[in-house]
Design a protein around this motif. Structure first.
Motif, PDB file in Angstrom:
ATOM      1  N   ASN A  83       0.697  -1.367   0.092  1.00 46.37           N
ATOM      2  CA  ASN A  83      -0.083  -0.024   0.032  1.00 46.37           C
ATOM      3  C   ASN A  83       1.009   1.168  -0.012  1.00 46.37           C
ATOM      4  O   ASN A  83       0.689   2.271   0.618  1.00 46.37           O
ATOM      5  N   THR A  84       1.861   1.408  -0.861  1.00 47.51           N
ATOM      6  CA  THR A  84       2.663   2.565  -0.784  1.00 47.51           C
ATOM      7  C   THR A  84       2.321   3.300  -1.854  1.00 47.51           C
ATOM      8  O   THR A  84       1.867   2.748  -2.931  1.00 47.51           O
ATOM      9  N   ILE A  85       2.598   4.466  -2.050  1.00 43.81           N
ATOM     10  CA  ILE A  85       2.127   5.440  -3.216  1.00 43.81           C
ATOM     11  C   ILE A  85       3.478   5.471  -3.975  1.00 43.81           C
ATOM     12  O   ILE A  85       4.631   5.598  -3.617  1.00 43.81           O
ATOM     13  N   ASN A  86       3.349   5.527  -5.251  1.00 44.19           N
ATOM     14  CA  ASN A  86       4.448   5.610  -6.500  1.00 44.19           C
ATOM     15  C   ASN A  86       4.274   6.424  -7.458  1.00 44.19           C
ATOM     16  O   ASN A  86       2.816   6.877  -7.702  1.00 44.19           O
ATOM     17  N   ALA A  87       5.023   7.001  -8.092  1.00 46.22           N
ATOM     18  CA  ALA A  87       4.900   7.897  -9.306  1.00 46.22           C
ATOM     19  C   ALA A  87       3.822   7.263 -10.377  1.00 46.22           C
ATOM     20  O   ALA A  87       4.010   6.131 -10.762  1.00 46.22           O
ATOM     21  N   ILE A 171      -5.506   6.432  -2.059  1.00 44.13           N
ATOM     22  CA  ILE A 171      -4.845   6.149  -3.561  1.00 44.13           C
ATOM     23  C   ILE A 171      -6.161   5.701  -4.254  1.00 44.13           C
ATOM     24  O   ILE A 171      -6.943   4.745  -3.923  1.00 44.13           O
ATOM     25  N   ALA A 172      -6.547   7.028  -5.014  1.00 41.05           N
ATOM     26  CA  ALA A 172      -7.630   6.790  -5.769  1.00 41.05           C
ATOM     27  C   ALA A 172      -7.523   5.899  -6.864  1.00 41.05           C
ATOM     28  O   ALA A 172      -8.487   4.998  -7.329  1.00 41.05           O
ATOM     29  N   LYS A 173      -6.387   5.921  -7.657  1.00 46.13           N
ATOM     30  CA  LYS A 173      -6.202   4.979  -8.698  1.00 46.13           C
ATOM     31  C   LYS A 173      -4.875   4.556  -8.589  1.00 46.13           C
ATOM     32  O   LYS A 173      -3.805   5.030  -8.663  1.00 46.13           O
ATOM     33  N   ASN A 174      -4.651   3.112  -8.219  1.00 42.27           N
ATOM     34  CA  ASN A 174      -3.391   2.464  -8.049  1.00 42.27           C
ATOM     35  C   ASN A 174      -2.925   1.994  -9.434  1.00 42.27           C
ATOM     36  O   ASN A 174      -3.036   0.793  -9.788  1.00 42.27           O
ATOM     37  N   ASN A 175      -2.185   2.843 -10.300  1.00 40.51           N
ATOM     38  CA  ASN A 175      -1.753   2.657 -11.477  1.00 40.51           C
ATOM     39  C   ASN A 175      -0.441   1.864 -11.400  1.00 40.51           C
ATOM     40  O   ASN A 175       0.054   1.305 -12.467  1.00 40.51           O
ATOM     41  N   ASN A 186     -12.347 -14.714 -19.390  1.00 33.75           N
ATOM     42  CA  ASN A 186     -13.516 -14.145 -20.257  1.00 33.75           C
ATOM     43  C   ASN A 186     -13.013 -12.663 -20.348  1.00 33.75           C
ATOM     44  O   ASN A 186     -13.858 -11.983 -21.503  1.00 33.75           O
ATOM     45  N   ASN A 187     -12.246 -12.014 -19.535  1.00 32.62           N
ATOM     46  CA  ASN A 187     -12.002 -10.647 -19.779  1.00 32.62           C
ATOM     47  C   ASN A 187     -10.611 -10.499 -19.199  1.00 32.62           C
ATOM     48  O   ASN A 187     -10.341 -10.302 -18.035  1.00 32.62           O
ATOM     49  N   SER A 188      -9.536 -10.464 -20.301  1.00 34.46           N
ATOM     50  CA  SER A 188      -8.168 -10.148 -19.837  1.00 34.46           C
ATOM     51  C   SER A 188      -8.357  -8.560 -19.387  1.00 34.46           C
ATOM     52  O   SER A 188      -8.861  -7.899 -19.784  1.00 34.46           O
ATOM     53  N   THR A 189      -7.654  -8.543 -18.182  1.00 31.54           N
ATOM     54  CA  THR A 189      -7.513  -7.105 -17.491  1.00 31.54           C
ATOM     55  C   THR A 189      -6.431  -7.014 -16.678  1.00 31.54           C
ATOM     56  O   THR A 189      -5.399  -7.897 -16.553  1.00 31.54           O
ATOM     57  N   ARG A 190      -6.254  -5.674 -16.061  1.00 29.66           N
ATOM     58  CA  ARG A 190      -5.213  -5.392 -15.284  1.00 29.66           C
ATOM     59  C   ARG A 190      -6.074  -5.141 -13.917  1.00 29.66           C
ATOM     60  O   ARG A 190      -7.052  -4.362 -13.845  1.00 29.66           O
ATOM     61  N   MET A 191      -5.510  -5.625 -12.665  1.00 29.23           N
ATOM     62  CA  MET A 191      -6.136  -5.572 -11.549  1.00 29.23           C
ATOM     63  C   MET A 191      -5.313  -4.805 -10.567  1.00 29.23           C
ATOM     64  O   MET A 191      -4.213  -5.307 -10.349  1.00 29.23           O
ATOM     65  N   PRO A 192      -5.975  -3.700 -10.092  1.00 29.89           N
ATOM     66  CA  PRO A 192      -4.904  -2.861  -9.262  1.00 29.89           C
ATOM     67  C   PRO A 192      -5.033  -3.759  -7.582  1.00 29.89           C
ATOM     68  O   PRO A 192      -5.879  -4.300  -7.417  1.00 29.89           O
ATOM     69  N   LEU A 193      -3.948  -3.616  -6.989  1.00 30.27           N
ATOM     70  CA  LEU A 193      -3.766  -4.273  -5.656  1.00 30.27           C
ATOM     71  C   LEU A 193      -4.198  -3.256  -4.629  1.00 30.27           C
ATOM     72  O   LEU A 193      -3.928  -2.133  -4.715  1.00 30.27           O
ATOM     73  N   THR A 194      -4.781  -4.036  -3.421  1.00 29.57           N
ATOM     74  CA  THR A 194      -5.200  -3.086  -2.550  1.00 29.57           C
ATOM     75  C   THR A 194      -4.403  -3.505  -1.189  1.00 29.57           C
ATOM     76  O   THR A 194      -3.753  -4.581  -1.308  1.00 29.57           O
ATOM     77  N   GLY A 195      -4.568  -2.914   0.015  1.00 31.10           N
ATOM     78  CA  GLY A 195      -4.247  -3.194   1.231  1.00 31.10           C
ATOM     79  C   GLY A 195      -4.983  -4.610   1.930  1.00 31.10           C
ATOM     80  O   GLY A 195      -4.597  -5.193   2.869  1.00 31.10           O
ATOM     81  N   LYS A 196      -6.097  -5.055   1.097  1.00 30.09           N
ATOM     82  CA  LYS A 196      -6.776  -6.298   1.487  1.00 30.09           C
ATOM     83  C   LYS A 196      -5.546  -7.499   1.295  1.00 30.09           C
ATOM     84  O   LYS A 196      -5.808  -8.213   2.059  1.00 30.09           O
ATOM     85  N   LEU A 244      -0.742 -14.953  -2.367  1.00 29.21           N
ATOM     86  CA  LEU A 244      -0.832 -13.743  -2.304  1.00 29.21           C
ATOM     87  C   LEU A 244      -0.180 -13.166  -3.360  1.00 29.21           C
ATOM     88  O   LEU A 244       1.167 -13.486  -3.894  1.00 29.21           O
ATOM     89  N   LEU A 245      -0.636 -12.047  -4.332  1.00 28.06           N
ATOM     90  CA  LEU A 245      -0.269 -11.699  -5.593  1.00 28.06           C
ATOM     91  C   LEU A 245       0.788 -10.320  -5.028  1.00 28.06           C
ATOM     92  O   LEU A 245       0.558  -9.551  -3.848  1.00 28.06           O
ATOM     93  N   GLN A 246       1.734 -10.260  -5.910  1.00 26.62           N
ATOM     94  CA  GLN A 246       2.612  -8.946  -5.565  1.00 26.62           C
ATOM     95  C   GLN A 246       2.696  -8.103  -6.764  1.00 26.62           C
ATOM     96  O   GLN A 246       2.255  -8.357  -7.965  1.00 26.62           O
ATOM     97  N   LYS A 247       2.994  -6.706  -6.623  1.00 28.66           N
ATOM     98  CA  LYS A 247       2.899  -5.911  -7.682  1.00 28.66           C
ATOM     99  C   LYS A 247       3.863  -6.300  -9.030  1.00 28.66           C
ATOM    100  O   LYS A 247       4.991  -6.990  -8.736  1.00 28.66           O
ATOM    101  N   GLY A 248       3.235  -6.285 -10.354  1.00 32.72           N
ATOM    102  CA  GLY A 248       4.047  -6.741 -11.355  1.00 32.72           C
ATOM    103  C   GLY A 248       3.570  -8.219 -11.740  1.00 32.72           C
ATOM    104  O   GLY A 248       4.152  -8.627 -12.752  1.00 32.72           O
TER     105      GLY A 248
END
Length: 390
Positions: A83-87, A171-175, A186-196, A244-248
């Motif tokens: 849950n850290t903020i990045n550029a 964090i409004a949009k975790n890009n 059924n729907n290839s996508t990018r999923m933002p991670l959250t603190g959950k 658990l999933l990790q960024k990237g």
């Protein structure tokens, strides 16, 4: 009247049949080689073929040379998204000031000492320097910091400027902290991670599930150059694999078409598909309808496979021609004797692999019966000709 020539021919055919001459089997109709022919071919020098009898030891050895890889063995993470903020992230900032609101309030707010004043700043993207701008505070470097840390920075910057300020940062949009789901979903996508702390099955659900039944697909998880693939069924049945999933992370769903071919003295000669989780040799024989009672040699069940050279013992390795010893994959023929009751248990643990060829040979009596039938047909023809000559 029966001629001596015809009697002589009948006698010669009968003597040849009873002798069991190997040449007979070479021109008789057959679905494939007999058990004896297969074993003789392997004993011929230079073929590079090896026969291995299936038992508990070889069952374990074939499993060891191609072990089942598990996510829990390679991706041991104790926590998910930090849950850290990045550029590139978009943040939402709200500021409160206690009454009287000296900095953010109006003149009437100060005069009447009304309730606290909330100021909601427009959403802003963290720039490539990792900064955002806060009124009366200026630019703050927030990259690599949590929302709580940024809140403390804002409050500290407003100290002695606002009356008992407080702030909420979200964090409004975790890009930058997201994962990608692709493949047979059924729907290839990018999923933002959250603190959950999202897990692997959360990603599959976010992509709308798989296009095919779970028994026909595998899940591949790619993380920082490490790639591991597992059958989807095993991921669902073992909670430890729902990592658990990790960024990237990249989650890829693949449709698998595994099959084996079965030939010879079975009820159904066919190419048969099977599940990604695998099946045993006993299950494979059952799907082929089992051995044909009137034809099969239960001692001659063979599995033809291109196998790792590591399954060979020292004696089998030395028996290989020199050119085969330099290869990592060699042709192997596994042999199972179903006349031995214990081998029914062994066959339940021996795994069938993709592209295996299972062959059940005919019993020796079947070949003899075929020839006797041919003799009988020949005798009938001779008798018919003789009757016509009378």
């Amino acid at each position: 009247m029966k001629t001596p020539f015809l009697y002589s021919m009948s006698s010669m055919l009968l003597i040849t049949a009873l002798s069991g001459c190997q040449a007979i089997s070479n021109w008789q109709p057959a679905s494939g080689p007999s058990k004896r022919i297969i074993e003789q071919q392997v004993d011929t020098a230079g073929t590079g073929l090896t026969i291995i009898d299936i038992d508990n030891q070889i069952t374990h050895r074939t499993t060891d040379v191609s072990p089942n890889r598990r996510f829990s063995d390679y991706f041991r993470t104790s926590s998910g998204f930090n849950n850290t903020i990045n550029a590139g992230d978009v943040v939402d900032v709200s500021i409160w000031e206690a009454p009287p609101a000296l900095l953010f309030g109006s003149a009437s707010d100060i005069a009447t000492l009304t309730g606290s004043k909330e100021v909601k700043l427009p959403e802003q993207m963290v720039d490539n320097r990792g900064q955002i701008t806060i009124p009366f505070v200026g630019k703050l470097v927030v990259s690599g910091k949590t929302p709580q840390q940024v809140q403390d920075m804002i409050v500290k910057g407003l100290h002695k400027k606002a009356n008992n300020p407080s702030a909420v940062v979200r964090i409004a949009k975790n890009n930058t902290a997201d994962i990608t789901i692709i493949g047979e979903v059924n729907n290839s996508t990018r999923m933002p991670l959250t603190g959950k702390g999202e897990r692997l099955l959360d990603a599959i659900a976010a992509a709308g599930g798989t296009k095919h039944p779970s028994s026909r697909v595998t899940i591949q998880l790619n993380r920082r150059g490490q790639s591991v693939e597992m059958p989807f069924d095993k991921v669902m049945s073992d909670p430890a694999q729902n990592v658990l999933l990790q960024k990237g992370d990249v989650v890829a769903v693949h449709y698998q078409t595994k099959s084996f071919t079965v030939l010879g003295a079975v009820a159904k000669n066919d190419e048969i598909s099977f599940e990604t989780g695998g099946i045993s040799l006993m299950q494979a024989l059952a799907r082929a309808g089992g051995l044909n009672d009137s034809r099969a040699d239960a001692r001659g069940v063979f599995i033809f496979r291109q196998e790792s050279i590591n399954v060979l013992n020292a004696e089998q390795y030395q028996a290989l021609p020199p050119e085969f010893r330099r290869q990592s994959i060699v042709p192997v023929i596994y042999r199972l004797n179903l006349k031995d009751p214990i081998n029914y248990i062994v066959a339940q643990n021996f795994a069938v692999k993709d592209k295996d060829l299972i062959y059940v040979s005919n019993a020796p009596a079947v070949e003899f019966r075929k020839f006797v039938t041919l003799i009988g047909q020949g005798a009938f023809i001779i008798n018919t000709i003789d009757n016509l000559n009378e």
